[in-house]
Design an enzyme around this catalytic site. Structure first.
Site, PDB file in Angstrom:
ATOM      1  N   HIS A 175      38.589  53.387  41.897  1.00 37.78           N
ATOM      2  CA  HIS A 175      39.624  53.338  42.936  1.00 37.78           C
ATOM      3  C   HIS A 175      40.947  53.000  42.246  1.00 37.78           C
ATOM      4  O   HIS A 175      41.158  51.857  41.831  1.00 37.78           O
ATOM      5  CB  HIS A 175      39.254  52.289  43.984  1.00 37.78           C
ATOM      6  CG  HIS A 175      37.969  52.616  44.688  1.00 37.78           C
ATOM      7  ND1 HIS A 175      37.089  51.668  45.140  1.00 37.78           N
ATOM      8  CD2 HIS A 175      37.433  53.825  45.007  1.00 37.78           C
ATOM      9  CE1 HIS A 175      36.057  52.284  45.722  1.00 37.78           C
ATOM     10  NE2 HIS A 175      36.238  53.581  45.646  1.00 37.78           N
ATOM     11  N   GLU A 178      43.367  49.924  42.558  1.00 41.07           N
ATOM     12  CA  GLU A 178      42.862  48.599  42.196  1.00 41.07           C
ATOM     13  C   GLU A 178      43.206  48.317  40.733  1.00 41.07           C
ATOM     14  O   GLU A 178      42.349  48.246  39.853  1.00 41.07           O
ATOM     15  CB  GLU A 178      41.360  48.542  42.497  1.00 41.07           C
ATOM     16  CG  GLU A 178      41.099  48.675  43.996  1.00 41.07           C
ATOM     17  CD  GLU A 178      39.687  49.102  44.366  1.00 41.07           C
ATOM     18  OE1 GLU A 178      39.472  49.459  45.543  1.00 41.07           O
ATOM     19  OE2 GLU A 178      38.801  49.094  43.498  1.00 41.07           O
ATOM     20  N   HIS A 268      36.461  46.429  40.265  1.00 45.91           N
ATOM     21  CA  HIS A 268      37.230  46.834  41.448  1.00 45.91           C
ATOM     22  C   HIS A 268      38.170  45.721  41.900  1.00 45.91           C
ATOM     23  O   HIS A 268      38.168  44.617  41.350  1.00 45.91           O
ATOM     24  CB  HIS A 268      36.274  47.136  42.607  1.00 45.91           C
ATOM     25  CG  HIS A 268      35.539  48.420  42.474  1.00 45.91           C
ATOM     26  ND1 HIS A 268      35.809  49.527  43.232  1.00 45.91           N
ATOM     27  CD2 HIS A 268      34.521  48.773  41.643  1.00 45.91           C
ATOM     28  CE1 HIS A 268      34.987  50.511  42.892  1.00 45.91           C
ATOM     29  NE2 HIS A 268      34.200  50.081  41.930  1.00 45.91           N
ATOM     30  N   GLU A 344      34.449  42.459  42.190  1.00 48.91           N
ATOM     31  CA  GLU A 344      35.633  42.594  43.052  1.00 48.91           C
ATOM     32  C   GLU A 344      36.588  41.446  42.789  1.00 48.91           C
ATOM     33  O   GLU A 344      36.206  40.278  42.875  1.00 48.91           O
ATOM     34  CB  GLU A 344      35.224  42.588  44.531  1.00 48.91           C
ATOM     35  CG  GLU A 344      34.304  43.722  44.947  1.00 48.91           C
ATOM     36  CD  GLU A 344      35.036  45.038  45.178  1.00 48.91           C
ATOM     37  OE1 GLU A 344      36.290  45.028  45.147  1.00 48.91           O
ATOM     38  OE2 GLU A 344      34.354  46.061  45.390  1.00 48.91           O
TER      39      GLU A 344
END
Ligand code: ZN
Length: 383
Positions: A175, A178, A268, A344
């Site tokens: 992504h 990010e 991420h 994350e």
């Protein structure tokens, strides 16, 4: 040269542009003290949340910037409690005064100099990416290769180092918005290549690292949040990647098929949750309690190792048999028996250890990468 460069008191006019690497904004209205703005969707996609633009002409004056299309963004819960990043030197990014009300994100700031850069998170440019790859490729023991070309024609870089039997894959920025994920990668690569780091030496003896610092260079350059040049979310392609839709995933998965995968981290950023956390592979069809125990050991040891990691906040764990195999972490656990995880990091801050000046920041991404590798070293023999 005939250019009128002077700015006269009372005649200042703001100028806003996103016409650069990873830029993203659309100007709706512009006054001498601010602007109403919209974030632009990813190409051929409805996703949007990443913004990155430059405001010029406001030296010493308070300006008010309103992003008015937040309600339709990919993660509306990302806006409450969020603060925009600003920089004048494009090296140090600090938190700007930011409020969210009535679906509008309002950023207020008084820049000292003429040009102010504003972004959703400290950007990691493609030029910095190429600098990182070149710097690492020049070091002894590092092999660089191009796994594929993207749909826009950019190279997909992979760095390999270490000589040990355990294949470890670290990959980031599926992504592209990010950007914290590639700051983490820069930290990981710097540690793994540090000749004075005893833990890194041990890891290079016991494992071979395959590192893809940026899985989505097209989306990165285009200023996308979540997709590649074809508007495809790469982390929903791992069960069936194709050259037409997802050549990035196809190339990396093919390379993984050649090496196998014992351990993997997919890096991420999360818009809504103000904490660092990992997500695992609990719902895969071939769920193995021994592998799950190794995953639990990693996250629990990491929480004990650093105040920049925690166990309470995170995603809902998939029920037995309910894992989404289009996501890389589940696919790698199922396909290779890997201990795999999605890391994350926050766009907001790690609230348990908050930094009121910088929020979650590039420097902290890098030190978290160091902690993750120290943590891996402590359990590498068990993998
Ligand atoms: Zn992501």
């Amino acid at each position: 040269s005939g250019r009128v460069g002077a700015h006269y008191q009372g005649e200042m006019t703001l100028s806003i542009t996103s016409c650069f690497d990873s830029g993203n904004i659309r100007v709706l209205t512009l006054t001498d003290s601010g602007a109403d703005l919209e974030i632009v969707t990813d190409h051929q996609s409805d996703f949007y949340q990443w913004f990155h633009f430059r405001v010029a002409g406001a030296a010493g004056r308070p300006i008010t910037l309103r992003i008015v299309n937040c309600a339709g963004s990919a993660y509306p819960l990302g806006w409450p409690g969020y603060r925009a990043r600003v920089s004048e030197d494009r090296e140090t990014w600090t938190l700007a005064e930011t409020t969210y009300a009535d679906d509008v994100l309002t950023i207020r700031h008084t820049p000292a100099g003429n040009a102010l850069w504003i972004a959703y998170f400290a950007p990691y440019s493609m030029e910095r990416h190429y600098d990182l790859v070149a710097r690492m490729a020049a070091l002894p023991g590092v092999r660089q290769r191009e796994l594929a070309r993207t749909l826009d024609g950019r190279p997909l870089d992979c760095l390999t180092l270490g000589d040990g039997p355990k294949p470890v894959w670290l990959y980031a920025r599926q992504h592209p918005g990010e950007s914290m994920a590639e700051w983490w990668m820069e930290g990981a690569l710097e540690k793994l290549t540090d000749p004075a780091d005893a833990t890194a030496r041990l890891l290079r003896e016991k494992a071979t690292f395959h590192i893809v610092p940026n899985m989505n260079p097209d989306g990165s350059a285009r200023g996308h949040l979540r997709t590649n040049a074809a508007g495809v979310n790469l982390n929903r392609e791992w069960h069936a990647p194709t050259a037409e839709r997802s050549p990035e995933v196809l190339a990396v998965r093919n390379a993984m098929d050649e090496t196998g995968v014992a351990f993997a981290i997919d890096v991420h950023g999360d818009e809504a949750i103000a904490a660092n956390f990992v997500a695992g592979f609990e719902g895969i069809p071939s769920f193995d309690p021994a592998k799950a125990a190794l995953y639990a050991r990693f996250r629990e040891a990491l929480a004990a190792r650093t105040p920049d990691f925690q166990l309470e906040k995170g995603y809902v764990v998939a029920a037995a048999g309910q894992a989404n195999l289009s996501m890389s972490t589940n696919q790698l656990a199922e396909r290779f028996g890997a201990v795999s995880m999605t890391l994350e990091m926050p766009f907001k801050d790690h609230d348990d250890n908050a930094d009121p000046v910088h929020g979650w920041s590039p420097a902290r991404c890098k030190t978290l990468a160091h902690a993750c590798l120290d943590n891996l070293a402590a359990m590498i023999d068990a993998l």
